[in-house]
Design an enzyme around this catalytic site. Structure first.
Site, PDB file in Angstrom:
ATOM      1  CB  CYS A 120      32.126  45.208  42.998  1.00 37.03           C
ATOM      2  SG  CYS A 120      33.404  45.998  42.310  1.00 37.03           S
ATOM      3  CG  ASN A 121      34.412  44.658  48.830  1.00 39.93           C
ATOM      4  OD1 ASN A 121      34.009  44.887  49.911  1.00 39.93           O
ATOM      5  ND2 ASN A 121      34.318  43.590  48.213  1.00 39.93           N
ATOM      6  CD  GLU A 169      38.080  38.345  36.727  1.00 39.67           C
ATOM      7  OE1 GLU A 169      37.834  37.844  35.550  1.00 39.67           O
ATOM      8  OE2 GLU A 169      37.367  38.549  37.493  1.00 39.67           O
ATOM      9  CE1 TYR A 188      34.966  47.433  35.802  1.00 40.31           C
ATOM     10  CE2 TYR A 188      33.310  47.775  37.611  1.00 40.31           C
ATOM     11  CZ  TYR A 188      33.625  47.626  36.339  1.00 40.31           C
ATOM     12  OH  TYR A 188      32.596  47.307  35.194  1.00 40.31           O
ATOM     13  CG  HIS A 197      38.065  39.381  42.250  1.00 43.66           C
ATOM     14  ND1 HIS A 197      37.269  40.129  42.078  1.00 43.66           N
ATOM     15  CD2 HIS A 197      38.412  38.754  40.980  1.00 43.66           C
ATOM     16  CE1 HIS A 197      36.838  40.536  40.767  1.00 43.66           C
ATOM     17  NE2 HIS A 197      37.538  39.516  40.215  1.00 43.66           N
ATOM     18  CG  ASP A 205      32.874  41.896  41.008  1.00 40.50           C
ATOM     19  OD1 ASP A 205      33.337  42.952  41.534  1.00 40.50           O
ATOM     20  OD2 ASP A 205      33.604  40.829  40.595  1.00 40.50           O
ATOM     21  CB  SER A 206      35.588  44.270  38.094  1.00 39.47           C
ATOM     22  OG  SER A 206      36.177  43.331  38.833  1.00 39.47           O
ATOM     23  CB  CYS A 236      38.722  42.560  47.039  1.00 43.48           C
ATOM     24  SG  CYS A 236      38.685  42.103  45.346  1.00 43.48           S
TER      25      CYS A 236
HETATM   26  N1  DGL Z   1      35.681  42.149  42.955  1.00 44.43           N
HETATM   27  C1  DGL Z   1      35.960  43.783  42.807  1.00 44.43           C
HETATM   28  C2  DGL Z   1      35.914  44.332  44.423  1.00 44.43           C
HETATM   29  O1  DGL Z   1      35.279  44.088  45.198  1.00 44.43           O
HETATM   30  C3  DGL Z   1      36.649  44.352  41.974  1.00 44.43           C
HETATM   31  C4  DGL Z   1      38.147  44.083  41.855  1.00 44.43           C
HETATM   32  C5  DGL Z   1      38.880  44.561  40.892  1.00 44.43           C
HETATM   33  O2  DGL Z   1      38.252  44.507  39.606  1.00 44.43           O
HETATM   34  O3  DGL Z   1      39.764  45.406  40.777  1.00 44.43           O
HETATM   35  O4  DGL Z   1      36.470  45.335  44.706  1.00 44.43           O
END
Ligand code: DGL
Length: 272
Positions: free
Chosen positions: A73-74, A154, A42, A189, A10-11, A187
């Site tokens: 990571c979506n 984060e 990301y 997160h 993931d990011s 997402c």
């Molecule tokens: N957790 C990630 C997602 O599911 C990336 C979020 C990000 O870094 O902007 O999209």
């Protein structure tokens, strides 16, 4: 049977929200996780950049001899899944969007009002809408990007007023205007702020892709006879910037689970 680890990436921290479901279902599996904490978020980056980052990370995981890669990571699943599968044809690569879309199609009908929240790149891709409609073209879906939530998460700004205000900023109008009754946390997160969301919108049902991806992992392990016979070592968590917050968050997620967790810093090249 295959005792090699499963790779996740993931990011940053978000992909960690998939791991407790896997560990509960299959405690013998070993994990190598990569969080690109040096380059998060990301969601506001161009697809070309995301492709370069995810090529670099999947090459790293492939070199660690993982038996499967889960794109936790979506944003990357929405934009780079096909390119990653083409780059690594011999490793099963799972995206996180299809399993959740299938669940939405199973539990909802045309009377539901479905909301998908995610990063800008995920929403712009239309990946959730397209997948859900593929499973059931009659469903009613609205999407919105909540760009500031990932940087706050984060930073560990979670159980407090700043997070609650940010959630309200993005979702009060979206949920009320569209009369959303089912919300997809698009997402990885966002499950970390699920409690905040359900406290503010108690009548909205939540679909959590970080949980739903487990079914795809189980299917892929079964189909390839890839299940681990026994637990053979520790779980390793790499980060491109091994911050205090990353370590603290992982320790919080894995406290009282009995898992041995090892942290490593790995600086990826700046190829953006
Ligand atoms: N957790 C990630 C997602 O599911 C990336 C979020 C990000 O870094 O902007 O999209």
């Amino acid at each position: 049977m295959d005792n090699r680890p499963i790779g996740f990436f993931d990011s940053g921290l978000g992909g960690l929200t998939c791991i407790p479901y896997l560990m509960e279902a299959l405690p013998s599996e070993r994990i190598i996780y990569f969080g690109d904490t040096a380059r998060t978020p990301y969601g506001s980056k161009a697809v070309r950049t995301l492709r370069n980052f995810s090529f670099e990370i999947t090459d790293f995981l492939a070199a660690k001899d993982v038996k499967m890669i889960v794109i936790a990571c979506n944003t990357v699943s929405a934009t780079c899944l096909a390119a990653l599968r083409e780059r690594h044809p011999n490793i099963p690569i799972l995206g996180i969007i299809s399993p959740a879309a299938r669940t939405v199609a199973r539990i909802c009908d045309e009377t539901n009002r479905i909301g998908v929240i995610g990063t800008k790149a995920t929403v712009r891709s239309g990946a959730y809408r397209n997948k859900i409609l593929k499973f059931n073209p009659a469903l009613d879906i609205c999407e919105t990007a909540c760009s500031a939530l990932v940087p706050l998460i984060e930073e560990g700004i979670i159980q407090n007023e700043i997070m609650d205000m940010s959630i309200r900023y993005y979702l009060d109008h979206f949920i009320a205007y569209n009369r959303i009754d089912t919300l997809v946390l698009g997402c990885t997160h966002y499950p970390l702020i699920r409690k905040n969301i359900t406290k503010i919108y108690p009548d909205v049902s939540i679909v959590n892709p970080s949980e739903e991806v487990l079914s795809s992992i189980l299917d892929t392990l079964a189909a390839g006879d890839l299940r681990a016979a026994e637990q053979t070592g520790e779980h390793i968590f790499y980060a491109s910037d091994l911050s205090e917050n990353f370590v603290a968050m992982i320790n919080r997620i894995f406290q009282n689970t009995g898992f041995t967790v090892v942290f490593k810093n790995f600086e990826l090249g700046d190829i953006a």
